[in-house]
Design a protein around this motif. Structure first.
Motif, PDB file in Angstrom:
ATOM      1  N   SER A 232       0.835  -1.203   0.000  1.00  0.00           N
ATOM      2  CA  SER A 232       0.000   0.000   0.000  1.00  0.00           C
ATOM      3  C   SER A 232       0.865   1.246   0.000  1.00  0.00           C
ATOM      4  CB  SER A 232      -0.930  -0.004   1.214  1.00  0.00           C
ATOM      5  OG  SER A 232      -1.842  -1.077   1.153  1.00  0.00           O
ATOM      6  N   TYR A 236       0.678   4.348  -2.663  1.00  0.00           N
ATOM      7  CA  TYR A 236       0.465   5.754  -2.295  1.00  0.00           C
ATOM      8  C   TYR A 236       1.586   6.636  -2.830  1.00  0.00           C
ATOM      9  CZ  TYR A 236      -2.811   3.727   1.087  1.00  0.00           C
ATOM     10  OH  TYR A 236      -3.825   3.035   1.669  1.00  0.00           O
ATOM     11  N   LYS A 239       1.244   7.330  -6.579  1.00  0.00           N
ATOM     12  CA  LYS A 239       0.244   8.345  -6.921  1.00  0.00           C
ATOM     13  C   LYS A 239       0.729   9.749  -6.585  1.00  0.00           C
ATOM     14  CE  LYS A 239      -3.663   5.209  -6.163  1.00  0.00           C
ATOM     15  NZ  LYS A 239      -4.866   4.931  -5.336  1.00  0.00           N
ATOM     16  N   ILE A 249       1.870   9.954   2.528  1.00  0.00           N
ATOM     17  CA  ILE A 249       0.895   9.419   3.481  1.00  0.00           C
ATOM     18  C   ILE A 249       0.003  10.529   4.022  1.00  0.00           C
ATOM     19  CG2 ILE A 249       0.675   8.375   5.778  1.00  0.00           C
ATOM     20  CD1 ILE A 249       3.323   6.865   5.064  1.00  0.00           C
ATOM     21  N   TYR A 252      -2.510  11.425   1.413  1.00  0.00           N
ATOM     22  CA  TYR A 252      -3.512  10.372   1.260  1.00  0.00           C
ATOM     23  C   TYR A 252      -4.533  10.432   2.388  1.00  0.00           C
ATOM     24  CZ  TYR A 252      -5.695   5.804   1.076  1.00  0.00           C
ATOM     25  OH  TYR A 252      -6.635   4.802   1.017  1.00  0.00           O
TER      26      TYR A 252
END
Length: 410
Positions: A232, A236, A239, A249, A252
Motif C-alpha cells: 500500500s 500511495y 500516486k 501518506i 492520502y
C-alpha cells in the motif's frame, strides 16, 4: 571503571529503563546500555493506558509525568473515510488514575533513564552492543561508544534484552534472516501544532492497507501515527509522484479520511515525518527460556492500533523484576535461570497474549474497510460496542496490581 554487574540491560526505552529502576532499587548493580542519544523523537503513538499510570508513581516519576502529559483521554472515535463514530473510553475503576494520557517519547524516555541513574544504575549512552557471548550465569557483552572507537567488555550473570522488535537481538544465535513481504508493516509518525482535534479525544483511523491514530500530548502537540503495508505504501507513493513517503501518506490521509483533514486544516507540522520498520507484531517470548530475559517489544508486540505498546513494555519489565529481585543471590552465584524463565513466560502470556491476538484482529479489520463496512451501521447504532472493544484491548486491565505498587513504594 566498573565492568562487572549483576545485570546487563540492552535498550533504555520504557521497558529497559523500568527494569533498571526496579532492580537498582532492589540493590542490584545494573548496567543500562542505549545506543541513541536522548532526547529524541521516536515513531510511537505515545498513548499510555490508565492501568500503567500507578507504575509511574512507584518508579518515582508520577508527579513529573502528570505535569508533562496531555489531557485525560475520555473518548475515542473510529474514523473511516467520511465516517466518524464517537464512543466513551472505559474508565479504570480502581485507584486514582481513571483515564489514559499521552506523552511524547522525547520526554518520557529521558525521564525514565534519569530516574534509573538516580536509583543507582550505570548508564552507557550512547553506546552500542557489538556482541554478547557466554550464557546465563556468565554473560560477556562487548559495547562500543557511538562517538569514538572506545570499546569495553562488561560481564554479568543476567541479561535482559529490551531492544526494539526491528533491531538485531544481542545474541548472534537469536538473529533471524528476514524476507521482504508485501504485508510488512512500516510505522510513520509526525507531530503537529495548532490542530483542531477535540480535547480528550483519541481517534482510531481505518484506511485501505493501514491504520493509525491521533492524540494530543503535552504542550498541545498532536501526534499522527500510522502503520501501512509495504504494497500500500508503494501505491500511495506512486500516486504522489516525487513526494517523500511521509508527505505522500499525509496527503492520502487528508484526502481519504475527513477526520484527519479536519484536524489538520489549520495545523503546521512540527519537524519531519519519522519512519521505522518493518514492524512485525506477535509473540516472541518462548516458555523454554533462552539466551536472555525478554521485555518490551523484544518479548512480544501488539499491533499499535490498540495503543498498548508503552504500557505493555513497562508492565512486562515490572513482571520480570518481580521474579528476578527475590533471587539475586541465587542468580549472582550462577544458579540456573530456567525456572524463572518459564514462570515469567507463563505470567507474561497470561497478561498479554490475548491482547496481542485481539489487536491483530482489530488491525486486519481496519486495513480492509470494505470488509469491515458491514459493521459500521451496527457501530453507528450501538457505539458502546466500541467502548467494549476498548475494554477487551486492555484499557482497564492492569498487569501490575496497584496494591503491590503501593507496597513497593514504601
Amino acid at each position: 571503571m566498573q565492568t562487572h554487574y549483576d545485570v546487563l540491560i540492552t535498550g533504555a526505552g520504557p521497558a529497559g529503563a523500568t527494569a533498571a529502576i526496579l532492580l537498582a532499587q532492589a540493590g542490584w548493580s545494573v548496567a543500562l546500555i542505549e545506543k541513541q542519544s536522548y532526547p529524541r523523537r521516536k515513531v510511537c503513538g505515545e498513548c499510555i493506558a490508565a492501568p500503567n499510570l500507578p507504575l509511574f508513581d512507584a518508579l518515582g516519576i508520577g508527579e513529573k509525568f502528570n505535569s508533562l502529559a496531555g489531557s485525560e483521554l475520555r473518548r475515542f472515535a473510529l474514523m473511516c473515510g467520511n465516517e466518524r463514530i464517537v464512543a466513551e473510553l472505559p474508565p479504570l475503576l480502581q485507584g486514582r488514575h481513571r483515564w489514559a494520557r499521552a506523552l511524547g517519547r522525547e520526554h518520557l524516555d529521558p525521564m525514565l533513564v534519569e530516574r534509573a541513574r538516580q536509583a543507582g544504575s550505570t548508564i552507557f549512552q550512547p553506546w552500542s552492543v557489538r556482541g554478547v557471548s557466554g550464557g546465563p550465569g556468565a554473560f560477556r557483552g562487548e559495547i562500543k561508544a557511538v562517538d569514538s572507537d572506545l570499546t569495553i567488555t562488561l560481564t554479568a550473570p543476567v541479561l535482559i534484552a529490551a531492544h526494539g522488535s526491528w533491531e538485531a537481538a544481542p545474541s548472534p544465535s537469536e538473529k533471524k534472516h528476514r524476507r521482504r513481504y508485501a504485508s510488512d508493516l512500516f510505522g510513520f509518525k509526525a507531530n503537529f501544532r495548532d490542530t483542531r482535534l477535540a480535547d480528550g479525544l483519541l481517534p482510531v483511523l481505518a484506511f485501505e492497507g493501514g491504520y493509525g491514530g491521533m492524540v494530543v500530548g503535552g504542550n498541545g502537540v498532536m501526534t499522527l501515527a500510522c502503520c501501512i503495508r509495504r504494497d500500500s505504501l508503494s501505491a500511495y507513493r506512486g500516486k504522489a509522484g516525487p513526494a517523500r513517503a511521509g508527505d505522500a501518506i499525509e496527503s492520502y490521509l487528508k484526502e481519504n479520511c475527513s477526520g484527519v483533514s479536519d484536524a489538520l486544516s489549520d495545523a503546521r507540522r512540527d519537524g519531519p515525518w519519522l519512519s521505522v520498520g518493518p514492524i512485525r507484531p506477535g509473540i516472541r517470548l518462548l516458555r523454554r527460556g533462552g539466551h536472555a530475559f525478554l521485555v518490551g517489544n523484544a518479548a512480544g508486540e501488539a499491533h499499535p492500533i490498540i495503543g498498548e505498546g508503552i504500557s505493555m513494555a513497562m508492565q512486562s519489565a515490572w513482571l520480570l523484576c518481580g521474579y528476578l529481585a527475590p533471587h539475586r543471590k541465587h542468580l549472582v552465584a550462577g544458579g540456573s535461570q530456567d525456572r524463572l524463565q518459564r514462570e515469567y513466560a507463563d505470567t507474561w502470556r497470561h497478561n498479554f497474549a490475548g491482547r496481542i491476538r485481539l489487536a491483530a484482529l482489530f488491525a486486519h479489520l481496519a486495513m480492509r474497510p470494505a470488509l469491515a463496512s458491514g459493521l459500521l451501521p451496527l457501530l453507528r447504532r450501538y457505539p458502546r460496542l466500541l467502548t467494549r472493544a476498548a475494554y477487551w484491548s486492555g484499557k482497564v486491565k492492569p498487569a501490575v496490581n496497584e496494591s503491590l505498587l503501593q507496597t513497593a513504594m514504601l
